[in-house]
Design a protein around this motif. Structure first.
Motif, PDB file in Angstrom:
ATOM      1  N   ILE A  18     -13.013   4.811  12.239  1.00 51.71           N
ATOM      2  CA  ILE A  18     -12.180   5.868  12.385  1.00 51.71           C
ATOM      3  C   ILE A  18     -12.950   7.110  12.571  1.00 51.71           C
TER       4      ILE A  18
ATOM      5  N   GLN B 165       0.804  -1.137   0.035  1.00 50.89           N
ATOM      6  CA  GLN B 165       0.010  -0.117  -0.042  1.00 50.89           C
ATOM      7  C   GLN B 165       0.931   1.139  -0.029  1.00 50.89           C
TER       8      GLN B 165
ATOM      9  N   TYR C  89      -1.614  -5.123  14.431  1.00 53.50           N
ATOM     10  CA  TYR C  89      -1.425  -3.727  14.433  1.00 53.50           C
ATOM     11  C   TYR C  89      -0.909  -3.159  15.747  1.00 53.50           C
TER      12      TYR C  89
ATOM     13  N   ALA D 140      -7.725  -1.659   6.319  1.00 48.68           N
ATOM     14  CA  ALA D 140      -9.010  -1.122   5.738  1.00 48.68           C
ATOM     15  C   ALA D 140      -9.914  -1.374   6.588  1.00 48.68           C
TER      16      ALA D 140
ATOM     17  N   GLU E 183      -0.238   7.104  11.248  1.00 49.74           N
ATOM     18  CA  GLU E 183      -0.785   6.839   9.862  1.00 49.74           C
ATOM     19  C   GLU E 183      -1.194   5.245   9.669  1.00 49.74           C
TER      20      GLU E 183
ATOM     21  N   GLN F 197      -3.194   3.283  11.198  1.00 46.07           N
ATOM     22  CA  GLN F 197      -4.444   2.653  11.174  1.00 46.07           C
ATOM     23  C   GLN F 197      -5.033   2.794   9.704  1.00 46.07           C
ATOM     24  N   ASP F 198      -4.705   3.740   8.910  1.00 48.01           N
ATOM     25  CA  ASP F 198      -4.989   3.880   7.504  1.00 48.01           C
ATOM     26  C   ASP F 198      -4.769   2.851   6.691  1.00 48.01           C
ATOM     27  N   TYR F 199      -3.826   1.825   7.176  1.00 54.40           N
ATOM     28  CA  TYR F 199      -3.273   0.649   6.231  1.00 54.40           C
ATOM     29  C   TYR F 199      -4.154  -0.487   6.902  1.00 54.40           C
TER      30      TYR F 199
ATOM     31  N   SER G 274     -11.666   1.372   8.851  1.00 49.82           N
ATOM     32  CA  SER G 274     -11.856   2.389   8.219  1.00 49.82           C
ATOM     33  C   SER G 274     -13.585   2.752   8.735  1.00 49.82           C
TER      34      SER G 274
END
Length: 295
Positions: free
Chosen positions: A244, A103, A279, A238, A232, A234-236, A241
């Motif tokens: 958030i 990503q 994570y 999906a 950042e 958390q944005d990876y 999402s």
């Protein structure tokens, strides 16, 4: 003349030129001054030395669509991440790191688990559920029996696909199956280490059909997530999402904060606990790296 680098070994670059064949080339010294290095997958301009001997020099690297660092390949359309159901057992932390790395490099992915004929259905169902919302599809295949290979052929058609994963999972065997020949050497599994002998020693583009290339790469056992901050991360993931911005605290790290929507989703099974645990591990690694930088 223009061509594509399909292999690079010990300072030599093998460039495929449509209608003319493959030329053995050196790179001009100017690339060293520019701190640039030709990569497998690069579209390049070649200055001919000898047509009879098929030799030349790489004199220009044309603009890259993208560039992967590990494996070091340019102009990749997508990645096919291959793991095995057993022998070796899948390393999900490594898989998650590769997904993040892809990503970061804006390369779309598909996950395949080989040796599906040796796995229990319940195990495959658990893995499929864990990665159902990770942002890419998951397939279970068997190179040995041919199960799922037609789906892979359809996926790779018409682009350059980097085939990546740990040693011993069947990358070279899958390439052979797609190619329909024993192009790549295949290796035995080390019984002592329960992992593969690394039979692929360099990145190489293999033409499967017109406009369809597979890049088989050396197996890897670790992968960096450099260039990413803990905020950042958390944005990876999906599957995070939908949650958030709905936690009690703005800027929630989803680690130990009260009323965290992500952690509630883990508790009720909406997010895989295995994925959430990865994570947490990567978040702590990034936080530790940040603390070391600012000491």
């Amino acid at each position: 003349m223009k061509g594509k680098i399909i292999k690079g070994i010990a300072g030599f670059y093998y460039v495929a030129v449509a209608g003319s064949g493959i030329y053995e080339c050196r790179a001009r010294g100017i690339f060293r001054k520019q701190k640039r290095k030709p990569l497998v997958g690069d579209d390049v301009v070649v200055e001919l030395i000898s047509e009879n001997e098929k030799t030349g020099n790489v004199v220009e690297i044309l603009p890259r669509m993208n560039e992967m660092l590990r494996p070091a390949v340019a102009n990749v359309g997508q990645a096919l991440i291959l793991f095995a159901m057993q022998h070796p057992d899948p390393n999900f932390m490594l898989l998650d790191r590769f997904l993040i790395s892809a990503q970061l490099q804006h390369v779309p992915c598909r996950i395949c688990f080989n040796k599906a004929d040796t796995a229990e259905q319940g195990t495959m169902d658990r893995i499929a559920a864990a990665y159902a919302h990770c942002g890419c599809s998951v397939d279970f295949i068997s190179v040995r029996t041919g199960e799922g290979l037609e789906r892979v052929r359809e996926y790779v058609r018409g682009t350059t696909t980097v085939l990546a994963g740990p040693s011993g999972v069947g990358k070279s065997s899958l390439t052979n199956a797609l190619l329909g020949s024993e192009h790549m050497e295949t290796g035995e599994i080390s019984k002592k280490l329960a992992r593969g002998k690394n039979t692929t020693r360099h990145a190489e583009l293999i033409r499967i059909s017109e406009n369809t290339y597979i890049c088989d790469t050396p197996g890897f056992s670790s992968l960096e997530t450099s260039g990413l901050t803990k905020e950042e991360l958390q944005d990876y993931y999906a599957e995070f999402s939908p949650y958030i911005g709905t936690c009690r605290f703005q800027g929630c790290a989803h680690m130990s904060e009260p009323d965290c929507a992500v952690r509630r989703a883990v508790e009720d099974g909406s997010i895989s606990r295995d994925r959430y645990d990865s994570y947490r591990t990567i978040y702590e690694e990034l936080a530790d790296a940040e603390r070391r930088r600012y000491k």
